[in-house]
Design a protein around this motif. Structure first.
Motif, PDB file in Angstrom:
ATOM      1  N   LEU A 148       0.125 -13.149   1.958  1.00 11.21           N
ATOM      2  CA  LEU A 148       0.234 -12.814   0.428  1.00 11.21           C
ATOM      3  C   LEU A 148      -0.478 -14.103  -0.371  1.00 11.21           C
ATOM      4  O   LEU A 148      -0.175 -15.203   0.010  1.00 11.21           O
ATOM      5  CB  LEU A 148       1.390 -12.394  -0.049  1.00 11.21           C
ATOM      6  N   THR A 149      -1.031 -13.623  -1.471  1.00 10.16           N
ATOM      7  CA  THR A 149      -1.570 -14.785  -2.161  1.00 10.16           C
ATOM      8  C   THR A 149      -0.458 -15.189  -3.223  1.00 10.16           C
ATOM      9  O   THR A 149       0.734 -14.567  -3.059  1.00 10.16           O
ATOM     10  CB  THR A 149      -2.621 -14.027  -3.266  1.00 10.16           C
ATOM     11  N   GLU A 150      -0.745 -16.359  -3.807  1.00  7.27           N
ATOM     12  CA  GLU A 150       0.834 -16.981  -4.718  1.00  7.27           C
ATOM     13  C   GLU A 150       0.994 -15.638  -5.848  1.00  7.27           C
ATOM     14  O   GLU A 150       2.030 -15.747  -5.970  1.00  7.27           O
ATOM     15  CB  GLU A 150      -0.139 -18.008  -5.539  1.00  7.27           C
ATOM     16  N   GLU A 151      -0.138 -15.151  -6.223  1.00  5.41           N
ATOM     17  CA  GLU A 151       0.052 -14.150  -7.233  1.00  5.41           C
ATOM     18  C   GLU A 151       0.976 -12.834  -6.649  1.00  5.41           C
ATOM     19  O   GLU A 151       1.944 -12.468  -7.436  1.00  5.41           O
ATOM     20  CB  GLU A 151      -1.320 -13.789  -7.813  1.00  5.41           C
ATOM     21  N   GLN A 152       0.594 -12.411  -5.546  1.00  9.92           N
ATOM     22  CA  GLN A 152       1.444 -11.503  -5.008  1.00  9.92           C
ATOM     23  C   GLN A 152       2.841 -11.843  -4.763  1.00  9.92           C
ATOM     24  O   GLN A 152       3.890 -11.034  -4.891  1.00  9.92           O
ATOM     25  CB  GLN A 152       0.725 -10.938  -3.588  1.00  9.92           C
ATOM     26  N   GLU A 153       2.957 -12.917  -4.122  1.00  7.66           N
ATOM     27  CA  GLU A 153       4.265 -13.366  -3.983  1.00  7.66           C
ATOM     28  C   GLU A 153       5.245 -13.526  -5.148  1.00  7.66           C
ATOM     29  O   GLU A 153       6.435 -13.099  -5.223  1.00  7.66           O
ATOM     30  CB  GLU A 153       4.256 -14.779  -3.253  1.00  7.66           C
ATOM     31  N   LEU A 154       4.563 -14.065  -6.353  1.00 10.48           N
ATOM     32  CA  LEU A 154       5.147 -14.085  -7.620  1.00 10.48           C
ATOM     33  C   LEU A 154       5.472 -12.728  -8.049  1.00 10.48           C
ATOM     34  O   LEU A 154       6.730 -12.611  -8.443  1.00 10.48           O
ATOM     35  CB  LEU A 154       4.275 -14.692  -8.508  1.00 10.48           C
ATOM     36  N   ILE A 155       4.654 -11.789  -7.970  1.00 14.04           N
ATOM     37  CA  ILE A 155       5.160 -10.357  -8.483  1.00 14.04           C
ATOM     38  C   ILE A 155       6.310  -9.853  -7.549  1.00 14.04           C
ATOM     39  O   ILE A 155       7.270  -9.040  -8.267  1.00 14.04           O
ATOM     40  CB  ILE A 155       3.764  -9.632  -8.398  1.00 14.04           C
ATOM     41  N   ARG A 156       6.139 -10.005  -6.338  1.00 11.77           N
ATOM     42  CA  ARG A 156       7.122  -9.301  -5.407  1.00 11.77           C
ATOM     43  C   ARG A 156       8.373 -10.075  -5.767  1.00 11.77           C
ATOM     44  O   ARG A 156       9.642  -9.496  -6.070  1.00 11.77           O
ATOM     45  CB  ARG A 156       6.578  -9.744  -3.999  1.00 11.77           C
ATOM     46  N   ALA A 179       2.019  -2.247  -4.944  1.00 10.74           N
ATOM     47  CA  ALA A 179       2.834  -1.676  -3.964  1.00 10.74           C
ATOM     48  C   ALA A 179       4.006  -2.602  -3.487  1.00 10.74           C
ATOM     49  O   ALA A 179       5.241  -2.023  -3.266  1.00 10.74           O
ATOM     50  CB  ALA A 179       1.903  -1.684  -2.753  1.00 10.74           C
ATOM     51  N   LEU A 180       3.773  -4.034  -3.492  1.00  4.42           N
ATOM     52  CA  LEU A 180       4.949  -4.932  -3.414  1.00  4.42           C
ATOM     53  C   LEU A 180       6.134  -4.598  -4.463  1.00  4.42           C
ATOM     54  O   LEU A 180       7.125  -4.617  -3.999  1.00  4.42           O
ATOM     55  CB  LEU A 180       4.529  -6.230  -3.464  1.00  4.42           C
ATOM     56  N   ALA A 181       5.665  -4.377  -5.696  1.00  4.68           N
ATOM     57  CA  ALA A 181       6.678  -4.297  -6.662  1.00  4.68           C
ATOM     58  C   ALA A 181       7.384  -3.026  -6.642  1.00  4.68           C
ATOM     59  O   ALA A 181       8.336  -3.122  -6.756  1.00  4.68           O
ATOM     60  CB  ALA A 181       5.953  -4.596  -7.913  1.00  4.68           C
ATOM     61  N   LEU A 182       6.578  -1.993  -6.384  1.00  2.00           N
ATOM     62  CA  LEU A 182       7.204  -0.701  -6.039  1.00  2.00           C
ATOM     63  C   LEU A 182       8.216  -0.564  -4.909  1.00  2.00           C
ATOM     64  O   LEU A 182       9.337   0.062  -5.167  1.00  2.00           O
ATOM     65  CB  LEU A 182       6.173   0.366  -5.953  1.00  2.00           C
TER      66      LEU A 182
END
Ligand code: CAA
Length: 385
Positions: A5-13, A70-73
């Motif tokens: 995952l990118t840093e942004e994806q990790e952060l949102i998750r 998708a990660l957040a959901l």
């Protein structure tokens, strides 16, 4: 497929996980038992940018990608499946088509407040006599000068009782079948629009759905989304995205049940040993964990493809979205049942969450296209090769 995952994806998750664990999970049982619409959580989803995750920031959204969505959901669904589907419908079925097919004025008036969580949207495709066979709708729109007059009804409309806006699909030329459908954006305070009281359902009790009626509901042509008679493709395109949302919801529900079963198997003793030491239970744990990971990879693949399609019009994600939804929803069915089985009698009790997870998982095999429709969609794409 690169699964780092990118840093942004990790952060949102991690933001979604934190919110879900602190604010959503503690309310989930009460929301289910009372069938209470989670007003406060819907407002918080908006404040956190989760009602328009993949909508660019200039249109009021969080400006993230589909995988972040998708990660957040998945995190929200792990805490409360009802809250997750409210979020999924607003993101995938309302904001996404407005972003893709809306004109500047429509995006300013509707997309921006919907993506920012200031307004709530719903999606009107299903009718009492046409669910899977979506193009054979009875609801019709007739031109009246520079306006349209809508008549008919739509049912099982998730978010319907609370929505400010409905994206509705109407027959505008019956002789053309699916090529004679047009999409409209209708504010729910338009004269002639009426939402019924919430449906009673097996699960997702807090995500209210209802039947809605259009009785000589007159709206200006400026509320038409996309070209006249292009509506069926808009609906199908929206559902290609929506199916990633429902697949993510299924992942979250299954993960909630799996994690509880894993913990319980270590605590609960039977015949003098923890359940986890028994091979019958270990096999179930192995199957559940593998099933979950396999489904997640398909969901991520569909999300990657949806993003790739944004810059390359030759790419479609219809097949990948249908595969992800089919596998994730049937996985959630199996995993929630096995997790309940590991809990024995307690799993069947309303004191624990397992029976809720079983009930909530069931709908993921039905809405936004049944498993049977997913197989039809996948086969059609395969046979086209
Ligand atoms: N993207 C863009 N266009 C598409 C498309 C897609 N994914 N799928 C089909 N189309 C186009 C086709 O190319 C075709 O175009 P042409 O006429 O130009 O050739 C047109 O749409 C008609 O396609 P089909 O002939 O395949 O249509 P069909 O009538 O046979 O139906 C179906 C296909 C897949 C069965 C479709 O009706 C379907 O998906 N049904 C399920 C409906 C559904 O998912 N409902 C969920 C309701 S919403 C909900 O549940 C929300 C909620 O509350 C949570």
């Amino acid at each position: 497929m690169d699964t780092k995952l990118t840093e942004e994806q990790e952060l949102i998750r991690s933001m979604a996980r934190d919110f879900a664990q602190r604010e959503v999970e503690p309310l989930a049982k009460e929301l289910d038992q009372k069938g209470r619409w989670p007003n406060e959580l819907v407002a918080r989803l908006g404040e956190l940018g989760l009602m328009g995750v993949a909508v660019p920031s200039e249109h009021g959204g969080a400006g993230a990608d589909t995988l972040s969505y998708a990660l957040a959901l998945e995190e929200i669904a792990r805490a409360c499946a009802s809250t997750a589907v409210i979020m999924s419908v607003n993101n995938s079925l309302v904001c996404d088509p407005l972003l893709r097919f809306g004109n500047e004025g429509q995006q300013k008036e509707f997309l921006a407040p919907l993506a920012a969580g200031k307004k709530l949207g719903c999606f009107g495709l299903t009718e009492p006599s046409s669910g899977s066979d979506a193009s054979s709708m009875a609801t019709a729109a007739e031109r009246d000068g520079a306006s349209w007059v809508l008549n008919g009804s739509k049912n099982w409309i998730t978010n319907g009782p609370a929505a400010d806006v409905i994206l509705v699909f109407c027959a505008t030329d019956r002789s053309l079948g699916s090529r004679g459908v047009t999409a409209f954006i209708v504010p729910t305070d338009a004269p002639g629009f009426k939402a019924e009281t919430p449906d009673e359902k097996l699960g997702i009790h807090a995500a209210h759905s209802c039947t809605v009626f259009f009785e000589n509901c007159k709206i200006p042509d400026s509320l038409r989304l996309g070209e006249e008679n292009q509506g069926f493709k808009i609906a199908m395109n929206a559902l290609d995205g929506g199916r990633i949302g429902i697949a993510s919801q299924a992942l979250g529900i299954a993960r909630a049940a799996y994690e509880k079963a894993l913990a319980y198997s270590k605590e609960r003793k039977s015949f003098g040993k923890p359940l986890a030491e028994k091979q019958a239970i270990q096999f179930k744990i192995a199957d559940m964990a593998t099933d979950l990971e396999a489904a997640r990879l398909l969901v991520w693949q569909a999300a990657f493809r949806k993003d790739a399609a944004k810059t390359d019009s030759s790419i479609r994600h219809t097949r990948e979205s249908a595969m992800a939804k089919l596998v994730a929803s049937e996985m959630a069915h199996r995993v929630t049942h096995q997790a309940l089985q590991i809990h024995g009698g307690y799993g069947y009790s309303k004191e624990y969450d397992l029976e809720r997870h079983v009930r909530d998982a069931r709908i993921t095999e039905i809405y936004e296209g049944t498993s049977e429709i997913m197989r039809i969609v996948i086969a059609a794409q395969e046979l086209r090769k």
